[in-house]
Design an enzyme around this catalytic site. Structure first.
Site, short mmCIF file in Angstrom:
data_model
loop_
_atom_site.label_atom_id
_atom_site.label_comp_id
_atom_site.label_asym_id
_atom_site.label_seq_id
_atom_site.Cartn_x
_atom_site.Cartn_y
_atom_site.Cartn_z
N GLU B 46 -2.72 -13.77 0.09
CA GLU B 46 -3.62 -12.82 0.74
C GLU B 46 -4.59 -12.31 -0.32
OE1 GLU B 46 -1.19 -10.05 3.00
OE2 GLU B 46 -2.72 -8.52 2.74
N ASP B 57 -4.75 1.69 1.90
CA ASP B 57 -4.10 1.26 0.66
C ASP B 57 -3.77 2.44 -0.24
OD1 ASP B 57 -4.02 -1.72 0.65
OD2 ASP B 57 -6.14 -1.43 1.10
#
Lengths: 395, 258
Positions: B46, B57
Site C-alpha cells: 500500500e 492517520d
C-alpha cells in the site's frame, strides 16, 4: 432567482457540501444527521434553547443605529451587537444549541476546535453550564496570540490541547479534533464552531445562528418600519456569523449580502486567507467547498492578523452563495481591518473583535446612497484582541 | 484487481499488506522501498500518497506525509516513479490517500494512470461509500481499479453487508476506533469484534489494520482474517533504517512473518 439556499437531502448546497468522512465516523455523523432536525424542531428543545438564549446569553442583542459612523459612511448604518452576548461573540448561540443536542443524543464528552478562542470559550462555557467534560484543541501559535482566551477556557474547567502540526493554527486544531473524534466516536460530540465540516454541521450551525437575522428582521421592522435592509455585511472565516446574519435574507434578492474575507497582507502577497479570491473547489474537513490549495491539492496555509479568520476554506453554504453570485465577497487586508476597528472605537465607543473589523472595513470600500439601510454584524468584541490593537498602534 | 484476487486465492498463509509513504524518507526512495517489499515477501503493498491534512492517520504517518511533501512528492511525480514498476514488482499495489488530491489530479486521469502503471486498487478513507458509488464507481470500474472500503467496530451489520456487496477486492477492517498508529496490542473487545465479523461469512476477504505492528499482533489478527496491514510500525522501521533501506525492509518483513 431560485430559492435554493437550503441544504438538500444529501447535504449539498449546489455542488458544495456533502459528508466526506472516514468510515469510523460514519455511525456518529449518521446518527446526528438522522436526529438533528427532529430534535431542533421539538417544542421542548426550542423552549429550552430560547430560554437559555434569553436568560443566559442575554438575547435579543441590540440592533444599534450608529449615528456617527452613519454620518461618516453616508448611509444609515446599524450594528447587530453580537459582541454583547455572554462570552463576547455570536459563537455562544451555536454552542448552546449543540450542547442541548449532545445531551439529547446521550453524549458524555465534548470536543471542540478554536482559532481565536471565542468558540473554545463558548464551548467551555456551555460545558461548565451542563457539567460536561470538555477538551478544546487550539493551534500552538493561536494559544500564544490569544492567551486570555486560553486562560478563560481553563478557568471554565476545559482542557486546552495544543495542535502542533502544520501552521499550528485553526486548520491544524480542526485536524486534531477530528482525529480525537475518530478515536472516541461513541461517547463524544464534536461541537464544530463554524458552518464547516460534514453534513449536517453546516446546516445545523447556520440554523442555530439564524437567530441573528430573525432578530434583525423584527428589530428593523420596529425601528424602520421594514424587515429588510438594503445591505447585510458580515465577515467570513468559516462563516458562521455571516450565515446567521444572512439566513433569513438569502431568498430575498432585494437584500444585498456582503461577505468580507481576510485578505491578510494582500490577496496576491502569499499571506492571505481570502478563500474565494485564491481558492478552488476541493475537499477538506468533511465537505466539498472552496479551498486554498496548491495545484496538487495540498492545502495552503492561510494567514490573517485575525486568528479567527485564518482558515483555508469557507463553509459550503458560502461557497454556494459565492458561486451563484448571491453574495458579494470582498477581501479586506489586515491594515484596512485594523483601521476600521479603531475608527469604530473612536466614533461609537465600541472596540470590535478584529474579525468584525473586517466587516466594518467594507463600509469604507463600498458606495452607498444616503437612504440605504446597512446592517453590519458585529460578531464579537475586541477585548481578546487588545494585544493586536496595541501592537498595530496608529490610534 | 485480478492481482488482488489472485493474491487471496493463491496464498494459504496469512497475507501481509505493508503501507509506506511515497517519497519518504527521500523523494526517490519510493521504488527502492516498493521493490524491497516485493522481494522480501510482502503479499500486498500500500503506497501512501501524501496529503497536507491526513486526518485519519496518526502522528507517524502524518510526519512522513509532511516530509514527503517537503521532498517534492505529488501524484504526478508518483506516477512517473511507478512507470514500469510491473517489470519487477509482482504483488498487488494499492494507493492510499485523501480524495482532494485525486480530485485535483482528475478522477479519470487518475484511473487511467493507475491502469497504465499497474496499480490494482485504491483506499480513500475520506470518500464515503455512497459518494463513490454515485459519482465515481463507473470510472474506476472502466479502468479496472478496485476501491477498498473500511469498516470499524461501530459499523452496523447492514452497512457491512452493503460494503461487502459493493466491494470486489477486500474489506479493510479497522481494528478499533482510532487513527493509524494509535494503539499497540489487541484487546479482548477487539477479538470479539474480529469474531463477530468472521461469523458474518462475507464474500470478500478481510484484512485487519490499525494497531498491527509486529509478529505477535500480526499472528493474532490473522487468526480472524485473511491478512493484516502494517503502516506506522513499518514507517518507523524505514526511518530508522534509511541508510540501508533494502536491509531494513527485509528484516522487518522477516520479523513479522517469521
Amino acid at each position: 432567482m431560485e430559492a435554493t439556499f437550503d441544504v438538500n437531502d444529501k447535504g449539498y448546497y449546489g455542488k458544495f457540501g456533502g459528508a466526506y468522512i472516514p468510515e469510523m465516523l460514519f455511525p456518529n455523523v449518521d446518527e446526528l444527521k438522522q436526529a438533528y432536525e427532529g430534535i431542533m424542531n421539538d417544542p421542548e428543545f426550542k423552549a429550552e434553547f430560547n430560554d437559555l438564549l434569553k436568560n443566559y446569553v442575554g438575547r435579543p442583542t441590540p440592533l444599534y443605529h450608529a449615528k456617527r459612523l452613519s454620518e461618516s459612511v453616508g448611509a444609515k448604518v446599524y450594528l447587530k451587537r453580537e459582541d454583547l452576548n455572554h462570552t463576547g461573540a455570536h459563537k455562544v448561540n451555536n454552542t448552546i444549541g449543540q450542547i442541548l443536542l449532545a445531551q439529547r443524543l446521550n453524549k458524555k464528552k465534548i470536543i471542540a476546535e478554536t482559532g481565536a478562542g471565542q468558540h473554545g470559550v463558548a464551548t467551555a462555557t456551555v460545558c461548565a453550564l451542563m457539567g460536561m467534560e470538555c477538551i478544546v484543541y487550539m493551534g500552538e501559535i493561536d494559544m500564544e496570540r490569544q492567551k486570555p482566551n486560553v486562560e478563560r477556557m481553563r478557568i471554565l474547567g476545559a482542557e486546552v490541547r495544543a495542535a502542533k502540526s502544520g501552521s499550528k493554527t485553526l486548520k491544524d486544531a480542526t485536524n486534531e479534533a477530528m482525529r480525537h473524534w475518530i478515536q472516541h466516536p461513541t461517547d463524544t460530540h464534536y461541537i464544530i464552531g463554524s458552518v464547516v465540516g460534514p453534513h449536517p454541521y453546516p446546516d445545523m450551525v447556520a440554523k442555530f445562528q439564524s437567530v441573528i437575522s430573525e432578530e434583525m428582521k423584527k428589530q428593523l421592522l420596529e425601528q424602520e418600519g421594514r424587515e429588510n435592509p438594503d445591505y447585510v455585511i458580515a465577515c467570513v472565516g468559516g462563516g458562521s456569523n455571516a450565515a446567521g446574519a444572512f439566513y433569513h435574507y438569502m431568498d430575498r434578492p432585494e437584500v444585498k449580502l456582503v461577505a468580507t474575507e481576510a485578505g491578510g497582507l494582500g490577496v496576491d502577497s502569499g499571506k492571505t486567507a481570502a478563500t474565494t479570491a485564491k481558492g478552488k473547489e476541493g475537499v477538506l474537513h468533511g465537505s466539498k467547498t472552496l479551498l486554498m490549495q496548491t495545484e496538487d491539492g495540498q492545502v495552503v496555509e492561510p494567514y490573517s492578523i485575525s486568528a479567527g479568520l485564518d482558515y483555508p476554506g469557507i463553509g459550503p453554504l458560502h461557497a454556494h452563495l459565492f458561486d451563484s453570485e448571491r453574495a458579494q465577497f470582498l477581501s479586506i487586508n489586515d491594515d484596512e481591518a485594523m483601521d476600521a476597528g479603531i475608527k469604530l472605537s473612536k466614533l461609537e465607543g465600541i472596540i470590535p473583535a478584529v474579525e468584525s473589523s473586517h466587516a466594518l472595513a467594507a463600509l469604507e470600500k463600498m458606495t452607498f446612497n444616503k437612504e440605504d439601510i446597512v446592517v453590519v454584524n458585529l460578531s464579537g468584541r475586541g477585548d481578546k484582541d487588545l494585544a493586536t490593537y496595541i501592537k498595530y498602534g496608529k490610534y | 484487481m485480478n492481482r488482488i484476487k489472485s493474491a487471496f486465492s493463491d496464498n494459504k498463509s496469512p497475507l501481509l499488506n505493508v503501507y509506506f509513504t511515497a517519497g519518504y524518507p527521500n523523494l526517490n526512495d519510493t521504488r527502492t522501498v516498493l521493490e524491497a517489499l516485493d522481494q522480501s515477501g510482502a503479499d500486498l503493498i500500500e503506497i501512501g500518497v501524501p496529503f497536507s491534512d491526513p486526518v485519519a492517520d496518526g502522528p507517524v504517518i502524518q510526519a512522513s506525509n509532511d516530509q514527503a511533501l517537503k521532498n517534492g512528492m505529488s501524484m504526478k511525480v508518483l506516477f512517473e516513479q511507478l512507470e514500469g514498476m510491473r517489470e519487477t514488482v509482482k504483488v498487488p499495489v494499492i494507493l492510499m490517500g485523501y480524495i482532494n488530491v485525486v480530485l485535483q489530479f482528475g478522477v479519470e486521469e487518475f484511473c487511467k494512470a493507475c491502469q497504465r502503471v499497474g496499480v490494482d486498487g485504491v483506499i480513500f478513507p475520506d470518500l464515503p461509500l455512497a459518494t463513490f458509488v454515485e459519482d465515481y464507481k463507473a470510472t474506476f470500474d472502466a479502468y479496472g481499479v478496485a476501491n477498498i472500503f473500511l469498516i470499524s467496530p461501530q459499523t452496523t451489520e447492514d452497512r457491512i453487508r452493503l460494503i461487502d456487496e459493493k466491494s470486489d477486492a477486500f474489506i479493510y477492517m479497522v481494528s478499533d476506533a482510532g487513527t493509524t498508529g494509535a494503539r499497540k496490542g489487541i484487546s479482548d473487545a477487539q477479538l470479539s469484534y474480529f469474531e463477530r465479523i468472521q461469523a458474518m461469512k462475507l464474500k470478500n476477504p478481510r484484512m485487519i489494520g490499525f494497531g498491527i505492528s509486529d509478529a505477535d499482533s500480526f499472528q493474532t489478527a490473522t487468526n480472524y482474517a485473511e491478512g493484516a496491514i502494517i503502516g506506522s510500525a513499518f514507517v518507523n522501521a524505514i526511518t530508522a533504517g534509511k541508510d540501508d533501506i533494502p536491509t531494513a525492509v527485509a528484516s522487518f518483513v522477516k520479523a513479522v512473518k517469521q
